[in-house]
Design an enzyme around this catalytic site. Sequence first.
Site, short mmCIF file in Angstrom:
data_model
loop_
_atom_site.label_atom_id
_atom_site.label_comp_id
_atom_site.label_asym_id
_atom_site.label_seq_id
_atom_site.Cartn_x
_atom_site.Cartn_y
_atom_site.Cartn_z
N HIS A 110 -0.10 4.99 6.79
CA HIS A 110 0.78 5.67 5.61
C HIS A 110 1.05 6.97 6.01
O HIS A 110 0.25 8.03 6.61
CB HIS A 110 -0.48 5.47 4.54
CG HIS A 110 -1.02 4.13 4.21
ND1 HIS A 110 -2.15 3.87 4.57
CD2 HIS A 110 -0.35 3.03 3.60
CE1 HIS A 110 -2.09 2.55 4.51
NE2 HIS A 110 -1.18 1.84 3.91
N ASP A 144 -2.82 8.51 7.77
CA ASP A 144 -3.72 7.73 8.80
C ASP A 144 -2.72 6.96 9.62
O ASP A 144 -1.46 7.28 9.82
CB ASP A 144 -4.51 6.92 7.58
CG ASP A 144 -3.64 5.84 6.76
OD1 ASP A 144 -2.62 5.61 7.28
OD2 ASP A 144 -4.34 5.22 6.15
N SER A 151 0.75 -1.22 -0.03
CA SER A 151 -0.01 0.07 -0.06
C SER A 151 0.96 1.27 0.03
O SER A 151 0.49 2.45 -0.51
CB SER A 151 -0.83 0.10 1.41
OG SER A 151 -0.33 -0.03 2.39
#
Length: 354
Positions: free
Chosen positions: A332, A329, A43
């Site tokens: 990340h 967040d 991600s």
Amino acid sequence: MLLYVVKVILFCVYASVCLCSTEGKIILKKNVSVSAVLVFGDSFVDQGNNNYINTIGKGNFLPYGKDFLGGKPTGRFSNGKTLPDLLANALGVKDYLPASLDPLIKDKDLQTGVSFASGGSGFDPLTTSQTSAIPMSVQLDMFKQYIGKLKKIIEEEATNTIINNSVVVVVAGNNDLFLSLPIRRLQYDVPGYANMIVKLVLNFIQEIHTLGVRKIAVFSAPPIGCLPVLRTLGGGLHRRCADKENNAAQLFNNILRQQLKYWATSYPQSRVAVIDYYNPLISIIENPRRYGFDVVDKGCCGTGEIEVLYLCNELKSTCPDDSKYFFWDGFHLSERGNNIIIHHILQDLVNNLF
């Protein structure tokens, strides 16, 4: 056809690099030649591929992407640009790196690179069985299909030129250490698991090398225990960095660096490097004011302590100024966080690959 090949070669010869941003300008020690940026991983470098697969691991809703072009969420796991965007720009290739699965991607965009990465991916098959992400092995298949598409667009010789002069970036293993290592502890101790994952990394590198790639940057694991979610889950009442996870990441990084250095001795015409992703993050976390951050232990979304993926949504409040937050967040980096990291690693990446 010959004219096209000449154009590609000229582009590779004359491309030069500097990184210009709100953080200032980096003048690299070397001019570099890069035809495309190709990215594999999780991600941290997923540009939206998870939008097109059946997984809950998506970032295609607000507030993700609120600071991207037009405030539109694209599936990038940040408020704005990610590492692949900033790296492609810094290497003089293009402003934004698209997702491989984007159905609207144009032929000309394919020729300068894409990301095959998928949020939640890892080298351990157990990891993607938990997250329903695109496994690294399937990302490799996607790369083979990508090469096939290029050959149809520009024929084989020009395709080979692009692949040979591309920079390949691999950012994976983080979810293996975070999600799968605790489950695998009945089978492996930490060194045994780290060695197992590194072997899978080497197999992956060997495969993409066989397909023509000659410049490969493998990111080390970050200090996983310092990610906001891990602080909350394993950092105690004061949410300190979780030592157990950080120690596992450091062990993995040491083994990875040693083994890739050994692998590279068999391929002197290629360049492969481990890019230090661990220490730059630690430096920023331990000296936030030096880099202009107010908050490095929480994300901007919601409480910042746990929210990630679907827990970070429009119903959650966000911080008033995300440029003051290193993390977007619970897992990340913010766009500005990614930008600072690029400034840390870019010269090292260029020195090692060119």
